[in-house]
Write a protein that holds these residues in place. Structure first.
Motif, PDB file in Angstrom:
ATOM      1  N   THR A 398      26.943 -44.179  22.613  1.00 55.36           N
ATOM      2  CA  THR A 398      26.404 -44.272  23.354  1.00 55.36           C
ATOM      3  C   THR A 398      26.369 -45.709  24.165  1.00 55.36           C
ATOM      4  O   THR A 398      26.142 -45.994  25.116  1.00 55.36           O
ATOM      5  N   HIS A 402      27.409 -47.583  27.163  1.00 55.14           N
ATOM      6  CA  HIS A 402      26.164 -48.306  28.558  1.00 55.14           C
ATOM      7  C   HIS A 402      27.245 -49.841  28.397  1.00 55.14           C
ATOM      8  O   HIS A 402      27.362 -50.444  29.348  1.00 55.14           O
ATOM      9  N   GLU A 423      22.203 -44.869  32.334  1.00 52.38           N
ATOM     10  CA  GLU A 423      22.707 -43.993  31.507  1.00 52.38           C
ATOM     11  C   GLU A 423      22.786 -41.920  31.785  1.00 52.38           C
ATOM     12  O   GLU A 423      23.400 -41.090  31.483  1.00 52.38           O
ATOM     13  N   ARG A 426      26.717 -42.661  31.829  1.00 49.59           N
ATOM     14  CA  ARG A 426      26.866 -41.885  30.742  1.00 49.59           C
ATOM     15  C   ARG A 426      26.947 -40.540  29.492  1.00 49.59           C
ATOM     16  O   ARG A 426      28.383 -40.065  29.545  1.00 49.59           O
TER      17      ARG A 426
END
Length: 484
Positions: A398, A402, A423, A426
Protein backbone atom coordinates in the motif's frame (compact mmCIF):
# COMPACT_ATOMS: atom_id res chain seq x y z
CA UNK A 1 39.88 -63.11 7.85
CA UNK A 2 37.98 -60.80 5.45
CA UNK A 3 37.72 -57.86 7.76
CA UNK A 4 40.37 -55.95 5.78
CA UNK A 5 38.37 -56.19 2.55
CA UNK A 6 35.09 -55.13 4.15
CA UNK A 7 36.77 -52.06 5.64
CA UNK A 8 38.04 -51.15 2.23
CA UNK A 9 34.49 -51.00 0.92
CA UNK A 10 33.84 -47.95 3.08
CA UNK A 11 36.52 -45.82 1.36
CA UNK A 12 35.72 -43.38 -1.45
CA UNK A 13 35.70 -44.73 -4.97
CA UNK A 14 38.41 -42.27 -5.94
CA UNK A 15 40.87 -43.65 -3.35
CA UNK A 16 40.06 -47.23 -4.33
CA UNK A 17 40.62 -46.43 -7.97
CA UNK A 18 44.10 -45.11 -7.23
CA UNK A 19 45.24 -48.24 -5.32
CA UNK A 20 46.49 -51.45 -6.84
CA UNK A 21 45.56 -54.88 -5.52
CA UNK A 22 48.80 -56.33 -4.10
CA UNK A 23 49.80 -59.82 -5.19
CA UNK A 24 48.63 -62.61 -2.88
CA UNK A 25 52.19 -63.72 -2.13
CA UNK A 26 52.98 -60.36 -0.50
CA UNK A 27 50.15 -60.57 2.06
CA UNK A 28 51.30 -61.27 5.61
CA UNK A 29 48.71 -63.92 6.35
CA UNK A 30 49.61 -65.74 3.13
CA UNK A 31 53.28 -65.82 4.04
CA UNK A 32 52.49 -67.09 7.53
CA UNK A 33 50.15 -69.74 6.15
CA UNK A 34 52.75 -70.95 3.68
CA UNK A 35 55.37 -71.08 6.45
CA UNK A 36 52.96 -73.12 8.57
CA UNK A 37 52.18 -75.48 5.69
CA UNK A 38 55.84 -75.81 4.85
CA UNK A 39 56.54 -76.99 8.38
CA UNK A 40 54.19 -79.94 7.77
CA UNK A 41 52.34 -79.46 11.01
CA UNK A 42 49.53 -81.91 10.55
CA UNK A 43 48.38 -80.89 7.02
CA UNK A 44 47.97 -83.49 4.28
CA UNK A 45 47.74 -83.03 0.52
CA UNK A 46 43.96 -82.53 0.62
CA UNK A 47 44.25 -79.78 3.22
CA UNK A 48 46.96 -78.13 1.16
CA UNK A 49 44.74 -78.11 -1.90
CA UNK A 50 41.88 -76.59 0.10
CA UNK A 51 44.13 -73.78 1.26
CA UNK A 52 45.32 -73.06 -2.28
CA UNK A 53 41.74 -73.04 -3.60
CA UNK A 54 40.68 -70.70 -0.80
CA UNK A 55 43.59 -68.42 -1.61
CA UNK A 56 42.61 -68.23 -5.30
CA UNK A 57 38.95 -67.70 -4.45
CA UNK A 58 39.85 -64.88 -2.08
CA UNK A 59 42.00 -63.25 -4.73
CA UNK A 60 39.16 -63.49 -7.27
CA UNK A 61 36.63 -61.96 -4.88
CA UNK A 62 38.94 -59.07 -4.02
CA UNK A 63 39.65 -58.46 -7.70
CA UNK A 64 35.92 -58.39 -8.50
CA UNK A 65 35.32 -55.91 -5.68
CA UNK A 66 38.13 -53.71 -6.97
CA UNK A 67 36.81 -53.75 -10.54
CA UNK A 68 33.29 -52.95 -9.39
CA UNK A 69 34.46 -49.98 -7.35
CA UNK A 70 36.66 -48.78 -10.20
CA UNK A 71 33.71 -48.94 -12.61
CA UNK A 72 31.44 -47.03 -10.20
CA UNK A 73 34.14 -44.42 -9.74
CA UNK A 74 34.50 -43.96 -13.49
CA UNK A 75 30.73 -43.60 -13.94
CA UNK A 76 30.42 -41.11 -11.08
CA UNK A 77 33.26 -39.00 -12.40
CA UNK A 78 31.80 -38.69 -15.91
CA UNK A 79 29.70 -35.53 -16.43
CA UNK A 80 27.10 -35.89 -19.19
CA UNK A 81 27.76 -33.66 -22.18
CA UNK A 82 25.44 -30.64 -22.31
CA UNK A 83 27.50 -28.37 -24.54
CA UNK A 84 29.01 -29.08 -27.91
CA UNK A 85 31.37 -26.60 -29.43
CA UNK A 86 30.14 -25.22 -32.73
CA UNK A 87 32.34 -25.91 -35.72
CA UNK A 88 34.66 -23.10 -36.73
CA UNK A 89 33.88 -21.11 -39.86
CA UNK A 90 35.56 -22.59 -42.90
CA UNK A 91 36.21 -25.97 -41.27
CA UNK A 92 35.16 -29.18 -42.97
CA UNK A 93 32.50 -29.91 -40.35
CA UNK A 94 31.09 -26.40 -40.81
CA UNK A 95 30.92 -26.83 -44.58
CA UNK A 96 29.28 -30.24 -44.23
CA UNK A 97 26.74 -28.81 -41.81
CA UNK A 98 25.86 -25.95 -44.16
CA UNK A 99 25.57 -28.31 -47.13
CA UNK A 100 23.33 -30.72 -45.21
CA UNK A 101 21.17 -27.81 -44.03
CA UNK A 102 20.90 -26.43 -47.58
CA UNK A 103 19.86 -29.79 -49.02
CA UNK A 104 17.33 -30.40 -46.27
CA UNK A 105 15.71 -26.99 -46.65
CA UNK A 106 15.65 -27.31 -50.43
CA UNK A 107 13.93 -30.67 -50.11
CA UNK A 108 11.34 -29.17 -47.78
CA UNK A 109 10.83 -26.23 -50.13
CA UNK A 110 10.32 -28.51 -53.13
CA UNK A 111 7.54 -30.31 -51.28
CA UNK A 112 5.58 -27.07 -50.73
CA UNK A 113 2.63 -26.02 -52.86
CA UNK A 114 3.23 -22.90 -54.94
CA UNK A 115 0.66 -20.28 -55.93
CA UNK A 116 -0.40 -22.20 -59.05
CA UNK A 117 -0.85 -25.39 -57.02
CA UNK A 118 -3.05 -23.58 -54.51
CA UNK A 119 -5.17 -22.11 -57.29
CA UNK A 120 -5.57 -25.56 -58.83
CA UNK A 121 -6.59 -27.03 -55.47
CA UNK A 122 -9.21 -24.32 -55.00
CA UNK A 123 -10.66 -25.08 -58.44
CA UNK A 124 -10.82 -28.80 -57.59
CA UNK A 125 -12.54 -28.08 -54.29
CA UNK A 126 -15.20 -25.90 -55.92
CA UNK A 127 -15.84 -28.27 -58.82
CA UNK A 128 -16.35 -31.32 -56.61
CA UNK A 129 -18.24 -29.88 -53.64
CA UNK A 130 -21.97 -29.63 -52.94
CA UNK A 131 -24.02 -26.54 -52.08
CA UNK A 132 -25.82 -26.52 -48.75
CA UNK A 133 -29.46 -25.63 -49.51
CA UNK A 134 -29.96 -23.96 -46.14
CA UNK A 135 -26.86 -21.74 -45.98
CA UNK A 136 -25.52 -21.77 -49.53
CA UNK A 137 -22.09 -22.79 -48.25
CA UNK A 138 -19.87 -25.04 -50.35
CA UNK A 139 -19.29 -28.31 -48.48
CA UNK A 140 -17.91 -31.81 -48.92
CA UNK A 141 -18.35 -35.11 -47.12
CA UNK A 142 -15.59 -37.65 -46.58
CA UNK A 143 -16.24 -39.41 -49.91
CA UNK A 144 -15.96 -36.08 -51.73
CA UNK A 145 -12.85 -35.37 -49.68
CA UNK A 146 -11.19 -38.60 -50.87
CA UNK A 147 -12.26 -37.99 -54.47
CA UNK A 148 -10.85 -34.45 -54.43
CA UNK A 149 -7.62 -35.87 -52.99
CA UNK A 150 -7.31 -38.20 -55.99
CA UNK A 151 -8.05 -35.41 -58.47
CA UNK A 152 -5.56 -33.03 -56.85
CA UNK A 153 -2.89 -35.71 -56.76
CA UNK A 154 -3.31 -36.27 -60.48
CA UNK A 155 -3.19 -32.55 -61.33
CA UNK A 156 -0.71 -31.24 -58.75
CA UNK A 157 1.28 -34.27 -57.66
CA UNK A 158 1.82 -36.29 -54.49
CA UNK A 159 2.97 -33.25 -52.49
CA UNK A 160 -0.66 -32.26 -51.83
CA UNK A 161 -1.60 -35.69 -50.53
CA UNK A 162 -0.62 -34.94 -46.91
CA UNK A 163 -3.39 -32.35 -46.59
CA UNK A 164 -6.08 -34.95 -47.37
CA UNK A 165 -5.51 -37.27 -44.42
CA UNK A 166 -8.45 -38.53 -42.30
CA UNK A 167 -7.06 -36.69 -39.27
CA UNK A 168 -7.18 -33.37 -41.15
CA UNK A 169 -10.80 -33.99 -42.14
CA UNK A 170 -11.70 -34.58 -38.50
CA UNK A 171 -10.21 -31.23 -37.45
CA UNK A 172 -13.03 -29.24 -39.02
CA UNK A 173 -16.56 -28.63 -37.79
CA UNK A 174 -19.12 -30.91 -39.45
CA UNK A 175 -22.83 -30.43 -40.01
CA UNK A 176 -25.54 -32.99 -39.29
CA UNK A 177 -24.69 -34.76 -42.57
CA UNK A 178 -21.00 -35.08 -41.68
CA UNK A 179 -19.87 -32.45 -44.20
CA UNK A 180 -17.24 -29.76 -43.78
CA UNK A 181 -17.02 -26.39 -45.52
CA UNK A 182 -14.34 -26.15 -48.19
CA UNK A 183 -13.29 -22.57 -47.36
CA UNK A 184 -11.92 -23.28 -43.85
CA UNK A 185 -10.08 -26.30 -45.24
CA UNK A 186 -8.52 -24.24 -48.03
CA UNK A 187 -7.52 -21.47 -45.59
CA UNK A 188 -5.92 -24.15 -43.41
CA UNK A 189 -3.87 -25.37 -46.38
CA UNK A 190 -2.81 -21.82 -47.26
CA UNK A 191 -1.78 -21.00 -43.68
CA UNK A 192 0.18 -24.25 -43.36
CA UNK A 193 2.04 -23.54 -46.58
CA UNK A 194 2.69 -19.94 -45.54
CA UNK A 195 4.05 -20.88 -42.10
CA UNK A 196 6.20 -23.66 -43.54
CA UNK A 197 7.67 -21.29 -46.10
CA UNK A 198 8.33 -18.73 -43.35
CA UNK A 199 10.10 -21.35 -41.27
CA UNK A 200 12.27 -22.37 -44.21
CA UNK A 201 13.19 -18.73 -44.90
CA UNK A 202 14.05 -18.12 -41.23
CA UNK A 203 16.07 -21.32 -41.01
CA UNK A 204 18.12 -20.26 -44.02
CA UNK A 205 19.06 -17.07 -42.15
CA UNK A 206 19.85 -18.95 -38.93
CA UNK A 207 23.63 -19.01 -39.33
CA UNK A 208 24.46 -21.25 -36.35
CA UNK A 209 21.41 -23.51 -36.90
CA UNK A 210 20.32 -23.38 -33.25
CA UNK A 211 16.66 -22.61 -33.95
CA UNK A 212 16.98 -18.97 -32.85
CA UNK A 213 17.30 -15.73 -34.80
CA UNK A 214 19.63 -12.91 -33.82
CA UNK A 215 18.41 -9.31 -34.32
CA UNK A 216 20.38 -8.89 -37.56
CA UNK A 217 18.95 -12.18 -38.88
CA UNK A 218 15.38 -11.11 -38.07
CA UNK A 219 15.99 -7.77 -39.77
CA UNK A 220 17.27 -9.62 -42.85
CA UNK A 221 14.10 -11.76 -42.91
CA UNK A 222 11.86 -8.67 -42.75
CA UNK A 223 13.95 -6.96 -45.44
CA UNK A 224 13.32 -9.94 -47.72
CA UNK A 225 9.56 -9.70 -47.12
CA UNK A 226 9.20 -6.03 -48.01
CA UNK A 227 8.94 -6.53 -51.83
CA UNK A 228 6.12 -9.06 -51.28
CA UNK A 229 4.06 -6.89 -48.93
CA UNK A 230 1.75 -4.66 -50.96
CA UNK A 231 1.63 -1.82 -48.43
CA UNK A 232 5.43 -1.63 -48.13
CA UNK A 233 6.51 -1.79 -51.76
CA UNK A 234 6.73 1.98 -52.11
CA UNK A 235 8.87 2.43 -49.00
CA UNK A 236 11.71 4.93 -49.54
CA UNK A 237 15.06 3.16 -49.87
CA UNK A 238 16.87 5.12 -47.11
CA UNK A 239 14.12 4.24 -44.64
CA UNK A 240 14.33 0.44 -45.16
CA UNK A 241 17.11 -0.10 -42.60
CA UNK A 242 15.28 1.89 -39.91
CA UNK A 243 11.99 0.15 -40.70
CA UNK A 244 13.56 -3.31 -40.32
CA UNK A 245 14.98 -2.32 -36.95
CA UNK A 246 11.58 -1.05 -35.75
CA UNK A 247 9.73 -4.12 -37.02
CA UNK A 248 12.24 -6.62 -35.64
CA UNK A 249 12.09 -5.04 -32.19
CA UNK A 250 8.46 -6.04 -31.70
CA UNK A 251 9.30 -9.68 -32.38
CA UNK A 252 12.01 -9.59 -29.71
CA UNK A 253 9.80 -7.73 -27.23
CA UNK A 254 7.18 -10.49 -27.38
CA UNK A 255 9.27 -13.56 -28.29
CA UNK A 256 12.36 -12.92 -26.16
CA UNK A 257 10.95 -12.26 -22.67
CA UNK A 258 14.28 -12.98 -20.94
CA UNK A 259 16.09 -10.47 -23.17
CA UNK A 260 18.72 -12.96 -24.31
CA UNK A 261 19.09 -11.25 -27.66
CA UNK A 262 17.66 -14.12 -29.70
CA UNK A 263 14.12 -15.20 -30.59
CA UNK A 264 12.99 -18.82 -30.99
CA UNK A 265 11.84 -19.47 -34.56
CA UNK A 266 8.93 -21.65 -33.41
CA UNK A 267 7.74 -18.94 -31.05
CA UNK A 268 8.00 -16.31 -33.79
CA UNK A 269 5.89 -18.43 -36.15
CA UNK A 270 3.14 -18.87 -33.56
CA UNK A 271 3.15 -15.26 -32.38
CA UNK A 272 0.55 -12.65 -33.28
CA UNK A 273 3.40 -10.45 -34.51
CA UNK A 274 3.93 -12.49 -37.66
CA UNK A 275 0.20 -12.49 -38.39
CA UNK A 276 0.11 -8.72 -37.92
CA UNK A 277 3.03 -8.33 -40.32
CA UNK A 278 1.34 -10.52 -42.94
CA UNK A 279 -1.77 -8.30 -42.85
CA UNK A 280 0.24 -5.87 -44.99
CA UNK A 281 -0.30 -8.25 -47.94
CA UNK A 282 -3.62 -6.51 -48.68
CA UNK A 283 -3.30 -4.98 -52.11
CA UNK A 284 -5.38 -1.82 -51.72
CA UNK A 285 -4.69 0.58 -48.90
CA UNK A 286 -8.26 1.82 -49.33
CA UNK A 287 -9.37 -1.42 -47.67
CA UNK A 288 -7.42 -0.39 -44.55
CA UNK A 289 -8.51 2.65 -42.57
CA UNK A 290 -6.08 5.20 -41.19
CA UNK A 291 -6.83 3.97 -37.66
CA UNK A 292 -5.99 0.39 -38.59
CA UNK A 293 -2.73 1.49 -40.18
CA UNK A 294 -1.76 3.46 -37.09
CA UNK A 295 -2.60 0.51 -34.82
CA UNK A 296 -0.53 -1.93 -36.89
CA UNK A 297 3.04 -1.60 -35.60
CA UNK A 298 4.42 -2.91 -38.91
CA UNK A 299 2.66 -0.42 -41.16
CA UNK A 300 4.74 2.29 -42.81
CA UNK A 301 2.57 4.94 -41.14
CA UNK A 302 3.32 3.55 -37.68
CA UNK A 303 7.06 3.20 -38.32
CA UNK A 304 7.30 6.80 -39.51
CA UNK A 305 5.31 7.93 -36.47
CA UNK A 306 7.79 6.21 -34.12
CA UNK A 307 10.78 7.79 -35.88
CA UNK A 308 9.24 11.25 -35.86
CA UNK A 309 8.41 10.88 -32.17
CA UNK A 310 12.00 9.93 -31.27
CA UNK A 311 13.49 12.75 -33.34
CA UNK A 312 11.12 15.27 -31.75
CA UNK A 313 12.11 14.16 -28.24
CA UNK A 314 15.85 14.15 -29.02
CA UNK A 315 16.40 17.88 -28.50
CA UNK A 316 20.20 17.74 -28.59
CA UNK A 317 20.23 15.36 -31.63
CA UNK A 318 22.77 12.98 -30.07
CA UNK A 319 20.80 9.85 -30.97
CA UNK A 320 19.73 9.10 -27.39
CA UNK A 321 17.18 10.42 -24.91
CA UNK A 322 17.88 11.77 -21.45
CA UNK A 323 15.36 11.62 -18.61
CA UNK A 324 14.45 15.24 -19.17
CA UNK A 325 13.83 14.62 -22.88
CA UNK A 326 11.75 11.50 -22.21
CA UNK A 327 9.51 13.42 -19.81
CA UNK A 328 8.02 15.16 -22.88
CA UNK A 329 6.69 11.81 -24.15
CA UNK A 330 2.87 11.78 -24.51
CA UNK A 331 2.69 15.53 -23.85
CA UNK A 332 4.31 15.14 -20.45
CA UNK A 333 1.50 13.10 -18.87
CA UNK A 334 3.84 10.39 -17.51
CA UNK A 335 4.98 10.78 -13.91
CA UNK A 336 8.57 11.64 -12.99
CA UNK A 337 8.93 8.62 -10.74
CA UNK A 338 7.94 6.30 -13.59
CA UNK A 339 10.51 7.87 -15.91
CA UNK A 340 13.16 7.41 -13.21
CA UNK A 341 12.21 3.78 -12.69
CA UNK A 342 12.16 3.09 -16.44
CA UNK A 343 15.77 4.26 -16.64
CA UNK A 344 16.71 2.28 -13.53
CA UNK A 345 15.27 -0.99 -14.82
CA UNK A 346 15.58 -0.86 -18.60
CA UNK A 347 18.51 1.44 -19.48
CA UNK A 348 22.13 0.48 -18.97
CA UNK A 349 24.34 2.81 -16.98
CA UNK A 350 27.35 4.53 -18.49
CA UNK A 351 26.60 3.60 -22.08
CA UNK A 352 26.99 7.19 -23.23
CA UNK A 353 29.08 9.96 -21.72
CA UNK A 354 30.53 9.74 -18.22
CA UNK A 355 30.10 6.80 -15.90
CA UNK A 356 27.02 8.18 -14.15
CA UNK A 357 25.14 9.24 -17.31
CA UNK A 358 22.15 7.31 -18.53
CA UNK A 359 20.77 7.81 -22.01
CA UNK A 360 18.01 5.78 -23.62
CA UNK A 361 18.99 4.58 -27.08
CA UNK A 362 16.56 3.92 -29.92
CA UNK A 363 16.15 0.19 -29.15
CA UNK A 364 15.30 0.88 -25.52
CA UNK A 365 12.90 3.58 -26.68
CA UNK A 366 11.14 1.03 -28.90
CA UNK A 367 10.71 -1.29 -25.91
CA UNK A 368 9.37 1.66 -23.90
CA UNK A 369 6.79 2.52 -26.56
CA UNK A 370 5.82 -1.14 -27.06
CA UNK A 371 5.20 -1.56 -23.34
CA UNK A 372 3.01 1.55 -23.13
CA UNK A 373 1.06 0.70 -26.27
CA UNK A 374 0.55 -2.94 -25.20
CA UNK A 375 -0.21 -2.46 -21.50
CA UNK A 376 -2.83 -5.22 -21.50
CA UNK A 377 -0.45 -7.94 -22.70
CA UNK A 378 1.61 -10.11 -20.31
CA UNK A 379 4.82 -8.75 -21.82
CA UNK A 380 3.72 -5.13 -21.41
CA UNK A 381 2.54 -5.67 -17.84
CA UNK A 382 5.82 -7.42 -16.98
CA UNK A 383 7.81 -4.48 -18.33
CA UNK A 384 5.74 -1.95 -16.38
CA UNK A 385 5.67 -4.00 -13.17
CA UNK A 386 9.45 -3.84 -12.94
CA UNK A 387 9.11 -0.06 -12.96
CA UNK A 388 6.32 -0.08 -10.38
CA UNK A 389 8.25 -2.38 -8.03
CA UNK A 390 10.14 0.46 -6.36
CA UNK A 391 12.28 -1.75 -4.11
CA UNK A 392 12.74 -4.77 -6.38
CA UNK A 393 10.98 -7.10 -3.95
CA UNK A 394 8.61 -8.70 -6.46
CA UNK A 395 5.47 -7.17 -4.96
CA UNK A 396 3.72 -3.84 -4.30
CA UNK A 397 2.50 -2.70 -0.90
CA UNK A 398 0.00 0.00 0.00
CA UNK A 399 2.93 2.33 0.65
CA UNK A 400 4.23 1.71 -2.90
CA UNK A 401 0.80 2.47 -4.37
CA UNK A 402 0.61 5.67 -2.32
CA UNK A 403 4.08 6.75 -3.50
CA UNK A 404 3.36 5.99 -7.16
CA UNK A 405 -0.02 7.69 -7.25
CA UNK A 406 1.22 10.79 -5.45
CA UNK A 407 2.83 12.05 -8.68
CA UNK A 408 -0.34 11.27 -10.64
CA UNK A 409 -2.35 13.20 -8.05
CA UNK A 410 -0.06 16.19 -8.40
CA UNK A 411 -0.46 16.30 -12.19
CA UNK A 412 -4.19 15.77 -11.76
CA UNK A 413 -4.54 18.83 -9.54
CA UNK A 414 -2.26 20.90 -11.80
CA UNK A 415 -4.63 20.10 -14.66
CA UNK A 416 -7.49 21.82 -12.84
CA UNK A 417 -9.40 18.66 -11.86
CA UNK A 418 -11.30 18.04 -8.64
CA UNK A 419 -9.56 17.03 -5.42
CA UNK A 420 -8.82 13.33 -4.95
CA UNK A 421 -8.32 11.17 -1.88
CA UNK A 422 -5.27 9.00 -2.53
CA UNK A 423 -6.46 6.40 0.00
CA UNK A 424 -9.72 5.95 -1.95
CA UNK A 425 -7.82 5.33 -5.19
CA UNK A 426 -5.52 2.90 -3.39
CA UNK A 427 -8.52 0.93 -2.07
CA UNK A 428 -10.08 0.92 -5.54
CA UNK A 429 -6.90 -0.55 -7.02
CA UNK A 430 -6.92 -3.23 -4.35
CA UNK A 431 -10.53 -4.08 -5.21
CA UNK A 432 -9.70 -4.25 -8.92
CA UNK A 433 -6.74 -6.60 -8.45
CA UNK A 434 -8.04 -8.75 -5.58
CA UNK A 435 -4.54 -10.05 -4.71
CA UNK A 436 -4.06 -13.52 -3.25
CA UNK A 437 -2.20 -11.94 -0.34
CA UNK A 438 -4.30 -9.01 0.98
CA UNK A 439 -1.14 -7.14 1.98
CA UNK A 440 0.73 -7.18 -1.35
CA UNK A 441 0.19 -7.20 -5.12
CA UNK A 442 2.42 -9.45 -7.21
CA UNK A 443 2.97 -9.69 -10.95
CA UNK A 444 0.84 -12.84 -11.09
CA UNK A 445 -1.99 -10.92 -9.38
CA UNK A 446 -1.86 -8.23 -12.07
CA UNK A 447 -1.83 -10.82 -14.84
CA UNK A 448 -4.69 -12.86 -13.43
CA UNK A 449 -7.03 -9.95 -12.59
CA UNK A 450 -7.35 -9.01 -16.31
CA UNK A 451 -7.08 -5.32 -15.38
CA UNK A 452 -3.32 -5.12 -14.96
CA UNK A 453 -2.91 -2.69 -17.84
CA UNK A 454 -5.55 -0.34 -16.42
CA UNK A 455 -3.98 -0.42 -12.95
CA UNK A 456 -0.50 0.26 -14.36
CA UNK A 457 -1.85 3.14 -16.46
CA UNK A 458 -3.53 4.67 -13.39
CA UNK A 459 -0.21 4.67 -11.51
CA UNK A 460 2.09 6.07 -14.21
CA UNK A 461 0.00 8.32 -16.46
CA UNK A 462 -2.44 11.06 -15.46
CA UNK A 463 -4.17 10.61 -18.81
CA UNK A 464 -4.61 6.92 -18.02
CA UNK A 465 -6.19 7.75 -14.68
CA UNK A 466 -8.47 10.30 -16.37
CA UNK A 467 -9.62 7.64 -18.85
CA UNK A 468 -10.42 5.27 -15.98
CA UNK A 469 -12.23 7.99 -14.01
CA UNK A 470 -14.35 8.91 -17.07
CA UNK A 471 -14.81 5.39 -18.41
CA UNK A 472 -18.62 5.53 -18.28
CA UNK A 473 -18.77 8.78 -20.27
CA UNK A 474 -16.31 7.41 -22.81
CA UNK A 475 -18.45 4.28 -23.28
CA UNK A 476 -21.53 6.41 -23.90
CA UNK A 477 -19.65 8.46 -26.52
CA UNK A 478 -18.63 5.27 -28.31
CA UNK A 479 -22.19 3.94 -28.34
CA UNK A 480 -23.87 7.12 -29.64
CA UNK A 481 -22.44 6.99 -33.21
CA UNK A 482 -23.47 3.35 -33.49
CA UNK A 483 -27.07 4.21 -32.61
CA UNK A 484 -27.20 6.99 -35.21
Amino acid sequence: MYSGSSDGEGHDASSVASRKIPPASSMLWVRNLRRYIGSGAGLGSEALMDVIVSELETKRILLDIFKEKQQKSAEAGTIPSFYKKKPEDGSISHRVQRLAKYRFLKKQSDQLLNADDLDAMWVCLRENCVIDDATGAEKMNYEDFCHIASVCTEQIGPKCRRFFSPSNFMKFEKDESGRIAILPFYLYVMRTVSLTQARIDMSELDEDSDGFLQPNEMEAYIRGLIPNLAQLRDMPGPFVHMYCKIAARKFFFFCDPNRRGKACIKKVLLSNCLQELMELHQESEEEVTDTEQAENWFSLTSAQRICDMFLALDKDSNGTLSKQELREYADGTLTDIFIERAFDEHVRRGKIGNGNAREMDFENFLDFVLALENKDTPEGITYLFRCLDLHGRGFLTTADIHTLFRDVHQKWIEGGNYELCIEDVRDEIWDMVKPADPLRITLSDLLSCKQGGTVASMLIDVRGFWAHDNRENLLQEEEEPEEE
